[in-house]
Design an enzyme around this catalytic site. Structure first.
Site, PDB file in Angstrom:
ATOM      1  N   ARG A   1      -2.354  -5.800  -8.497  1.00  0.00           N
ATOM      2  CA  ARG A   1      -1.268  -6.760  -8.292  1.00  0.00           C
ATOM      3  C   ARG A   1      -1.178  -7.778  -9.423  1.00  0.00           C
ATOM      4  O   ARG A   1      -0.126  -8.034  -9.960  1.00  0.00           O
ATOM      5  CB  ARG A   1      -1.456  -7.509  -6.967  1.00  0.00           C
ATOM      6  CG  ARG A   1      -1.013  -6.728  -5.777  1.00  0.00           C
ATOM      7  CD  ARG A   1      -1.544  -7.328  -4.536  1.00  0.00           C
ATOM      8  NE  ARG A   1      -2.991  -7.451  -4.612  1.00  0.00           N
ATOM      9  CZ  ARG A   1      -3.790  -7.669  -3.610  1.00  0.00           C
ATOM     10  NH1 ARG A   1      -3.307  -7.828  -2.411  1.00  0.00           N
ATOM     11  NH2 ARG A   1      -5.085  -7.740  -3.763  1.00  0.00           N
TER      12      ARG A   1
ATOM     13  N   LYS B   1     -16.024  -7.406   3.463  1.00  0.00           N
ATOM     14  CA  LYS B   1     -15.124  -7.768   4.565  1.00  0.00           C
ATOM     15  C   LYS B   1     -15.799  -7.380   5.871  1.00  0.00           C
ATOM     16  O   LYS B   1     -15.735  -6.227   6.287  1.00  0.00           O
ATOM     17  CB  LYS B   1     -13.786  -7.026   4.430  1.00  0.00           C
ATOM     18  CG  LYS B   1     -13.000  -7.396   3.175  1.00  0.00           C
ATOM     19  CD  LYS B   1     -11.712  -6.593   3.082  1.00  0.00           C
ATOM     20  CE  LYS B   1     -10.929  -6.969   1.831  1.00  0.00           C
ATOM     21  NZ  LYS B   1      -9.794  -6.069   1.579  1.00  0.00           N
TER      22      LYS B   1
ATOM     23  N   SER C   1      -3.117  -7.515   2.822  1.00  0.00           N
ATOM     24  CA  SER C   1      -3.361  -7.460   4.270  1.00  0.00           C
ATOM     25  C   SER C   1      -3.730  -8.840   4.793  1.00  0.00           C
ATOM     26  O   SER C   1      -3.336  -9.217   5.900  1.00  0.00           O
ATOM     27  CB  SER C   1      -4.488  -6.474   4.572  1.00  0.00           C
ATOM     28  OG  SER C   1      -4.131  -5.183   4.148  1.00  0.00           O
TER      29      SER C   1
ATOM     30  N   HIS D   1       0.838  -1.204   0.000  1.00  0.00           N
ATOM     31  CA  HIS D   1       0.000   0.000   0.000  1.00  0.00           C
ATOM     32  C   HIS D   1       0.876   1.258   0.000  1.00  0.00           C
ATOM     33  O   HIS D   1       0.632   2.207  -0.739  1.00  0.00           O
ATOM     34  CB  HIS D   1      -0.873   0.063   1.267  1.00  0.00           C
ATOM     35  CG  HIS D   1      -1.938  -0.980   1.365  1.00  0.00           C
ATOM     36  ND1 HIS D   1      -2.128  -1.751   2.484  1.00  0.00           N
ATOM     37  CD2 HIS D   1      -2.891  -1.368   0.482  1.00  0.00           C
ATOM     38  CE1 HIS D   1      -3.151  -2.570   2.297  1.00  0.00           C
ATOM     39  NE2 HIS D   1      -3.632  -2.361   1.090  1.00  0.00           N
TER      40      HIS D   1
HETATM   41  O1  PNS Z   1      -8.827  -2.630   0.255  1.00  0.00           O
HETATM   42  P1  PNS Z   1     -10.160  -3.045  -0.299  1.00  0.00           P
HETATM   43  O2  PNS Z   1     -11.001  -3.760   0.756  1.00  0.00           O
HETATM   44  O3  PNS Z   1     -10.045  -3.851  -1.559  1.00  0.00           O
HETATM   45  O4  PNS Z   1     -10.904  -1.678  -0.689  1.00  0.00           O
HETATM   46  C1  PNS Z   1     -12.200  -1.698  -1.228  1.00  0.00           C
HETATM   47  C2  PNS Z   1     -12.899  -0.354  -0.962  1.00  0.00           C
HETATM   48  C3  PNS Z   1     -12.960  -0.077   0.528  1.00  0.00           C
HETATM   49  C4  PNS Z   1     -12.128   0.749  -1.674  1.00  0.00           C
HETATM   50  C5  PNS Z   1     -14.344  -0.468  -1.569  1.00  0.00           C
HETATM   51  O5  PNS Z   1     -15.036  -1.514  -0.960  1.00  0.00           O
HETATM   52  C6  PNS Z   1     -15.109   0.851  -1.430  1.00  0.00           C
HETATM   53  O6  PNS Z   1     -14.962   1.728  -2.247  1.00  0.00           O
HETATM   54  N1  PNS Z   1     -15.914   0.965  -0.333  1.00  0.00           N
HETATM   55  C7  PNS Z   1     -16.689   2.159  -0.075  1.00  0.00           C
HETATM   56  C8  PNS Z   1     -18.177   1.908  -0.354  1.00  0.00           C
HETATM   57  C9  PNS Z   1     -18.445   1.961  -1.845  1.00  0.00           C
HETATM   58  O7  PNS Z   1     -18.371   2.996  -2.469  1.00  0.00           O
HETATM   59  N2  PNS Z   1     -18.753   0.780  -2.401  1.00  0.00           N
HETATM   60  C10 PNS Z   1     -19.081   0.657  -3.813  1.00  0.00           C
HETATM   61  C11 PNS Z   1     -17.867   0.537  -4.663  1.00  0.00           C
HETATM   62  S1  PNS Z   1     -18.354   0.311  -6.334  1.00  0.00           S
END
Ligand code: PNS
Length: 163
Positions: A92, A42, A130, A18
């Site tokens: 990745r 998650k 993570s 990150h």
């Molecule tokens: O590190 P991650 O868990 O892959 O990140 C994913 C994250 C947190 C960026 C994504 O789930 C997100 O944008 N969450 C905020 C809520 C949202 O906007 N969800 C719709 C995305 S299309």
């Protein structure tokens, strides 16, 4: 006009992978907001939103144009609210692509004013996530090569407690 990017993620916990993406994004934009967010897929985070934010903040203090924030709503709403022109994500492997592509399209549909920009991860971080860090730590393995030294002890303390 200042060119702002948002670099969102769960950061549970923030890894050297990150940090590499954040550092490289910081050289491309005037300001990068690292946004600690909630991924609905998650449900069992090891660290609270506040803890994740504090960890990211503590390992990015050397970067002058980084701001760290947290948000438990829609990413597209936040991006619009702060006037960002880009969402920066790290890729990745091909396996990341389908999910990231879907999110990029959904975010573009929700807010047309920002582009999703993908940075390819450094080769040495291809395997790093993570969840890999959490698994290794849980089994008592050495995670010192995977996370910033500054937060190593905090991570170990929490993940050992989880056992
Ligand atoms: O590190 P991650 O868990 O892959 O990140 C994913 C994250 C947190 C960026 C994504 O789930 C997100 O944008 N969450 C905020 C809520 C949202 O906007 N969800 C719709 C995305 S299309």
């Amino acid at each position: 006009m200042s060119r702002i990017a948002v670099c969102p993620g769960s950061f549970d916990p923030v890894t050297l992978g990150h940090l590499d993406i954040i550092t490289r994004a910081s050289s491309l934009f005037d300001q990068v907001i690292v946004l600690v967010s909630v991924n609905m897929m998650k449900s069992n985070y090891s660290f609270s939103l506040e803890e994740r934010k504090n960890m990211v903040r503590s390992v990015t203090t050397a970067l002058p144009n980084i701001v760290v924030d947290s948000y438990d709503g829609l990413l597209a709403d936040y991006v619009k609210q702060v006037g960002a022109i880009a969402i920066v994500k790290g890729l990745r492997a091909v396996s990341d692509f389908e999910y990231e592509f879907q999110m990029a399209l959904a975010n573009k549909k929700l807010y047309d004013g920002a582009e999703t920009v993908f940075l390819t991860t450094a080769a040495e971080n291809m395997y790093l996530s993570s969840s890999v860090v959490k698994q290794i730590a849980n089994f008592g393995g050495d995670i010192s090569h995977f996370v910033p030294e500054l937060i190593l002890e905090d991570i170990k303390k929490r993940l050992v407690k989880e056992k």
